[in-house]
Scaffold this active site. Structure first.
Site, PDB file in Angstrom:
ATOM      1  N   ASP A  55       0.742  -1.239   0.065  1.00  0.00           N
ATOM      2  CA  ASP A  55      -0.099  -0.059   0.068  1.00  0.00           C
ATOM      3  C   ASP A  55       0.787   1.311   0.125  1.00  0.00           C
ATOM      4  OD1 ASP A  55      -2.317  -1.391  -0.081  1.00  0.00           O
ATOM      5  OD2 ASP A  55      -2.609  -1.337   2.205  1.00  0.00           O
ATOM      6  N   TYR A 111       7.611 -10.021   6.686  1.00  0.00           N
ATOM      7  CA  TYR A 111       7.343  -8.621   6.776  1.00  0.00           C
ATOM      8  C   TYR A 111       7.799  -8.314   8.365  1.00  0.00           C
ATOM      9  CZ  TYR A 111       4.304  -8.006   2.923  1.00  0.00           C
ATOM     10  OH  TYR A 111       3.339  -7.835   1.694  1.00  0.00           O
TER      11      TYR A 111
END
Length: 274
Positions: A55, A111
């Site tokens: 994003d 992540y």
């Protein structure tokens, strides 16, 4: 020939990774650079695809992209980087089969979320243990009304490590839901700040009987760290590209340390009344 690249980007000035008309994106800059370098003829024939969408504001250390090239000798990091802006770069490459899909063929993704603050780390780690394994993460995801799908996912690893003024949350899974990682971080900080008890996590994971919306943690702290395949492509690291990236971001890291200290000088400490 099909080529895969390992790319990194500092996501602050990008409207996400996926190409969007009229907006600055990672894929948009990469396709422009590939064409300018002579590695591809046009966007359609290149058929570029990525391992995952990030994003607006999210960063990457090792995002994987693949594309068809008309000139493999020009589809290498040092050449591509000469056409890219400084906030996105390639650092390794591999020849891959025509059927290689960087998203569908991935077996695990890692992540890292970086945050600072005063939290009870032991409680955060207790909460993290509850999140490990397979659960329904509906309460930890942004609802996708257009493409509803299963919200069950399996978290293989969730580590919380503390550095000097910094907390690193590392998470590994095969796949994630939209905003899932950032909402998990929010949940961990709510527990770590004492605003929620540890067993609240169990409620959040019981999506059939409990529903609560929480805000995702800010995008600025999230980094797409790594991705694995089976079999793994035979990656070739471009030493020249790596040296230039390391030099640039070593200087940037030092500069931001100074800026951070400067920002601290602006904090007004009020005297407590006697």
């Amino acid at each position: 020939m099909k080529i895969a690249l390992k790319i990194g980007y500092e996501g602050t000035a990008f409207f996400g990774s996926q190409i969007q008309p009229e907006l600055r994106t990672v894929e948009g800059e990469l396709l422009k650079a590939l064409k300018e370098a002579g590695a591809i003829e046009d966007v359609e024939s290149a058929d570029l695809s990525s391992a995952g969408r990030t994003d607006t504001g999210v960063h990457a250390f090792s995002q994987i992209v693949s594309f068809y090239t008309v000139n493999p000798g020009l589809a290498i990091p040092r050449v591509i980087n000469s056409k890219l802006p400084r906030d996105v770069w390639a650092w390794a490459y591999a020849e891959v089969p025509d059927d290689f899909d960087p998203r569908r063929h991935a077996v695990r993704r890692k992540y890292r979320y970086i945050l600072s603050g005063d939290y009870d780390i032991s409680k955060m780690r207790e909460a993290a243990k509850l999140i490990l394994g397979e659960h329904d993460f509906a309460n930890f995801a942004k609802k996708d009304k257009k493409n509803p799908r299963s919200t069950v996912r399996r978290i293989e690893k969730l580590d919380i490590r503390v550095g000097t003024g910094i907390i690193r949350v590392d998470i590994e899974a095969n796949a994630y839901l939209w905003n899932m990682i950032r909402k998990i971080v929010t949940a961990l900080t709510l527990v770590g700040s004492g605003l929620r008890p540890v067993d609240w996590i169990e409620q959040m994971l019981d999506a059939d009987n409990y529903e609560e919306g929480i805000e995702p943690a800010p995008a600025v702290g999230l980094v797409f760290m790594d991705i694995w395949y089976d079999p793994e492509p035979e990656w070739i690291m471009d030493g020249y590209a790596v040296r230039h990236v390391n030099e640039h971001y070593t200087k940037e890291a030092e500069r931001h340390k100074v800026i951070s200290t400067v920002m601290e000088q602006f904090i007004i400490h009020e005297k407590k009344p006697e």
